[in-house]
Design an enzyme around this catalytic site. Sequence first.
Site, PDB file in Angstrom:
ATOM      1  CD  GLN A 237      -3.183  -0.644   2.160  1.00 42.05           C
ATOM      2  OE1 GLN A 237      -4.353  -0.655   1.818  1.00 42.05           O
ATOM      3  NE2 GLN A 237      -2.821  -0.391   3.395  1.00 42.05           N
ATOM      4  CD  GLU A 240      -1.792   0.966  -5.331  1.00 38.45           C
ATOM      5  OE1 GLU A 240      -2.830   1.636  -5.082  1.00 38.45           O
ATOM      6  OE2 GLU A 240      -1.835  -0.157  -5.871  1.00 38.45           O
ATOM      7  CD  GLU A 241       0.660   6.666   2.603  1.00 37.25           C
ATOM      8  OE1 GLU A 241       0.923   7.578   3.417  1.00 37.25           O
ATOM      9  OE2 GLU A 241       0.344   5.507   2.950  1.00 37.25           O
ATOM     10  NE  ARG A 242       6.589   5.078   1.606  1.00 33.82           N
ATOM     11  CZ  ARG A 242       7.126   4.034   2.242  1.00 33.82           C
ATOM     12  NH1 ARG A 242       7.698   3.059   1.544  1.00 33.82           N
ATOM     13  NH2 ARG A 242       7.083   3.951   3.561  1.00 33.82           N
ATOM     14  N   GLY A 245       1.572  10.671  -3.379  1.00 29.60           N
ATOM     15  CA  GLY A 245       2.099  11.877  -2.751  1.00 29.60           C
ATOM     16  C   GLY A 245       2.988  12.678  -3.681  1.00 29.60           C
TER      17      GLY A 245
END
Length: 383
Positions: A237, A240-242, A245
């Site tokens: 996860q 995808e978060e990074r 961002g």
Amino acid sequence: MKWTTEHKALYETVARFVEKELNPYVAEWEKQEIFPAHEVFKKLGDLGLLGLKYPEEYGGSGLDFSYSMVMAEALGTCRVAGVPMAIGVQTDMCTPALARFGSHELKREFLAPSISGDFVGCIGVSEPGGGSDVAALKTTAKKDGGDYLINGTKMWITNGMQADWCCLLANTSEGPVHKNKSLIIVPMNLPGITRQKIHKIGMDSSDTAQLFFDNVRVPQLNLIGQEGMGFMFQMMQFQEERLWGAASCLKNLDQLIDQTIDYTRQRQAFGKPLLDNQVVHYRLAELRTEVELLRSLTYRAVDMYVGGQDAAKLASMAKLKSGRLIREVADACLQYWGGMGFTWDNPVSQAYRDGRLVSIGGGADEVMLSIICKLEGTLPKAG
């Protein structure tokens, strides 16, 4: 990554949404230190924007991850960063593991209403004693009959005050720290859950909470995938978060430079526009170059990720660079605005406050450097 006609159409749709549904209200939401997440998310859901990469079976569009990145970049046209971050938590931070590894029943109960905008989600990983050190978390989920009994505290939880459910990472056994954790869907209306608002120096419109879990009873059926796989699922996860961002910073960075060019062109000092000073226009040219390099790095990582390759190193590099660049651009541009840049409602000071989080949230700069060094083979071995 080459943008298709569909990518461009999506960008324009999201940018129009920001212009109509977000920017007219963000100043007030900043003062209130919260925005109406259910109202905003429902509008996004009605436009089909909360499930771009998720299966049509659950209300998504079935597109690839590149469309999430286009949406993230378009959200960067928002005048504040707090609201786009909250949207990103819903689309690319608390839902990927559920969509990929959750049971059909869990996806029907939590993913589908999150895609439609009827539910607001949050991700519960960080704790008061450790943020980036995921392996050190203390929250426990112990089996009791057919349930888990959850005890612990989660910290810095975006959407925490308004969330209907939490994708919670907890210790479900006493084994090795990388193999004893599980992701569990926790409805936020259960007995034993307490929320406390956190006041921050930026990202004000995004509500952030500390969450307390005191013998919270959750069915074991709410487990995502297999028990003990939570650490691995969360690392997936995080990719995808990074990337989200990094992509969400791009248009914001462009706008900061554009606004500074306009201001320094109009602002007269010592008989000429500030922009005419070589130190100013050269510096802005350098910053613009850095933004384009970040854009290229980010979308190269997206290409790898969409193509099924391991993008961990490039994603970490993009995250690292975006956090440092937003600080560099905001600080440099604020200097050229002079006293006006030091006023609270200035767009550059807004970015100066909001942007500081990028080097902390989703893994601090130092964690990104450690990941890069590990993948480079230069990180010293423990012990």
